[in-house]
Enzyme design. Structure first.
Site, PDB file in Angstrom:
ATOM      1  CG  ASP A 116      86.709 -43.877 -33.542  1.00  0.00           C
ATOM      2  OD1 ASP A 116      87.774 -44.515 -33.603  1.00  0.00           O
ATOM      3  OD2 ASP A 116      86.629 -42.673 -33.829  1.00  0.00           O
ATOM      4  CG  HIS A 123      94.076 -37.377 -30.928  1.00  0.00           C
ATOM      5  ND1 HIS A 123      94.007 -36.402 -31.904  1.00  0.00           N
ATOM      6  CD2 HIS A 123      92.787 -37.746 -30.671  1.00  0.00           C
ATOM      7  CE1 HIS A 123      92.747 -36.203 -32.238  1.00  0.00           C
ATOM      8  NE2 HIS A 123      91.980 -37.004 -31.501  1.00  0.00           N
ATOM      9  CD  GLU A 187      89.094 -38.322 -35.351  1.00  0.00           C
ATOM     10  OE1 GLU A 187      88.905 -37.380 -34.566  1.00  0.00           O
ATOM     11  OE2 GLU A 187      88.599 -39.469 -35.189  1.00  0.00           O
ATOM     12  CD  GLU A 189      90.193 -43.348 -35.656  1.00  0.00           C
ATOM     13  OE1 GLU A 189      89.795 -44.436 -35.178  1.00  0.00           O
ATOM     14  OE2 GLU A 189      89.532 -42.295 -35.605  1.00  0.00           O
ATOM     15  CG  ASP A 221      85.981 -41.939 -37.541  1.00  0.00           C
ATOM     16  OD1 ASP A 221      85.063 -42.378 -38.246  1.00  0.00           O
ATOM     17  OD2 ASP A 221      85.802 -41.515 -36.380  1.00  0.00           O
ATOM     18  NE  ARG A 225      88.554 -32.864 -36.138  1.00  0.00           N
ATOM     19  CZ  ARG A 225      88.788 -33.999 -35.526  1.00  0.00           C
ATOM     20  NH1 ARG A 225      87.955 -34.431 -34.599  1.00  0.00           N
ATOM     21  NH2 ARG A 225      89.835 -34.752 -35.848  1.00  0.00           N
ATOM     22  CD  GLN A 228      84.254 -34.145 -33.047  1.00  0.00           C
ATOM     23  OE1 GLN A 228      84.831 -34.041 -34.136  1.00  0.00           O
ATOM     24  NE2 GLN A 228      84.795 -34.775 -32.029  1.00  0.00           N
ATOM     25  CE  LYS A 241      84.888 -37.923 -34.421  1.00  0.00           C
ATOM     26  NZ  LYS A 241      86.312 -38.144 -34.694  1.00  0.00           N
ATOM     27  CB  THR A 245      84.189 -44.730 -40.988  1.00  0.00           C
ATOM     28  OG1 THR A 245      83.592 -43.891 -39.995  1.00  0.00           O
ATOM     29  CG2 THR A 245      85.477 -45.321 -40.435  1.00  0.00           C
ATOM     30  CD  GLU A 346      96.161 -34.352 -32.960  1.00  0.00           C
ATOM     31  OE1 GLU A 346      96.990 -34.665 -32.072  1.00  0.00           O
ATOM     32  OE2 GLU A 346      95.632 -35.184 -33.719  1.00  0.00           O
TER      33      GLU A 346
END
Length: 398
Positions: A116, A123, A187, A189, A221, A225, A228, A241, A245, A346
């Site tokens: 990844d 971002h 996420e 992607e 993904d 948070r 993480q 993570k 996925t 975000e």
């Protein structure tokens, strides 16, 4: 034009033709290609000598076919197009069409390795401002190389697979606690699927991108948070993570995206030689993120700072090998506006600014929430191509 009912004008028309793996009534996995609201059974087509690919279309995943390389990919695509457009083939091919609504879609590839990246400047800048306020949003190395990390291939799952809320250590005022994540995120992607391998010790040049990469999938993904944030220093993401996925069930071949390549953003400072791709091209993919059926964001992939070719070159610059079935993802796709971000971190600015989702307020994902990511790309002659959606619903922690 195609003779297949309802396929003309569809974003899954003959200019698209994504590959997938399906089964019906709990049967064996079979390779197929989507045309409109139908799946052409390529295993049956090859068994009937309608298309020839060294028997690889009769396998339970795309890997053996992808390993054959671009000349075979192109020849197979041309033959499928011929079968679906020439009325002379209709009598032989039409019985091999299965309604999409009647199939179970499976993971299309056997994932070898998963990497990844972190390639959106918007971002990375947003995350830097959220986590390191008052400091430069980008770390000193960010514009010199595509930042990435190795994920967990065994937890790459096909679209529609439920995602169980992960449990792990997370910080608190009294020290770490163990429990379900309370800041579960997405996420949005784009992923690139490797077909042709490379030996250990050999670099893959930016110019060789199309010789190795078979096609494109959408990726979610999923990210915890809070887990993480506690674990990522000094070595980077791990359990926050690796729990899941999600990827789309359809792999859009690069051959379908010829009209979607556009100039990528200028890179300043200039990159080192092995990352210098001329022409410097990204992809005009327009993503849409829906949260419980409500559109909350439209991330634009064309704004990505690092290109897919640069990512592949960087992945192998140390001599690391490629394997058929390798998957590498772009990192979160975010544009310059809040309405274009690819993560809820975000969208809610670290949870400080809740958003309305239907009749409820959200900062991060609740149990039972469903997230769906779709995307389109420009096709030839003003047509639109759809990438296979990726969707998942959050289940409670166990």
């Amino acid at each position: 034009m195609t003779w297949v009912t309802g396929a003309d004008g569809s974003p899954y028309g003959v200019t698209n033709l994504p590959y997938g793996v399906f089964r019906t009534d709990g049967g064996q996995p079979r390779i197929g290609v989507r045309i409109g609201s139908w799946v052409l059974d390529l295993a049956a087509a090859e068994a009937a000598d309608l298309v020839l690919a060294a028997g690889t279309l009769c396998r339970p995943s795309l890997n053996d076919f992808m390993a054959l390389g671009r000349p075979q990919w192109t020849a197979t695509r041309q033959r499928i197009t011929e079968l679906l457009t020439d009325p002379a083939h209709r009598a032989a091919v039409e019985p091999l069409l299965v309604p999409v609504a009647d199939v179970e879609l499976l993971l299309p590839i056997e994932v070898a390795d998963y990497v990844d990246f972190y390639s959106s400047e918007h971002h990375a800048s947003n995350v830097g401002q959220i986590f390191r306020p008052g400091q430069p949003p980008l770390l000193p190395n960010w514009k010199h190389l595509p930042i990435g990390y190795h994920g967990r291939a065994g937890t790459v799952v096909v679209s529609g697979t439920p995602v169980v809320r992960p449990t792990g250590q997370r910080p608190s005022a009294d020290g770490p606690v163990t429990g379900p994540s309370v800041r579960l995120d997405i996420e949005a992607e784009v992923g690139f699927v490797v077909g042709v391998p490379s030996p250990m010790g050999q670099r893959v040049a930016v110019d060789d991108f199309a010789d190795h990469v078979f096609g494109v999938v959408l990726v979610n993904d999923w990210s915890a948070r809070d887990i993480q944030a506690w674990e990522y220093q000094p070595l980077g993401p791990f359990l926050g993570k690796s729990f899941a996925t999600s990827v789309s069930a359809w792999v859009t071949p690069l051959d379908a995206l010829g009209d979607a390549f556009v100039p990528a953003p200028d890179q300043d400072p200039p990159v080192v030689d092995y990352l210098r791709d001329v022409p410097h091209l990204g992809l005009d993919l327009r993503l849409v993120v829906e949260w419980n059926g409500e559109q909350v964001s439209e991330p634009p992939f064309a704004t990505m700072y690092w290109t897919p070719a640069q990512q592949l070159a960087h992945l192998t610059v140390n001599g690391a090998s490629l394997r058929t079935g390798d998957l590498y993802a772009s990192g979160t796709v975010s544009g310059p506006d809040r309405s274009q971000v690819g993560s809820f971190l975000e969208l809610t600015w670290g949870g400080a600014e809740p958003v309305k989702v239907g009749d409820e307020t959200r900062t991060f994902l609740a149990d039972g929430d469903t997230v769906t990511i779709t995307a389109t790309a420009p096709g030839p002659d003003g047509t639109t191509i759809a990438l296979g959606e990726v969707t998942g619903t959050v289940r409670p922690a166990v």
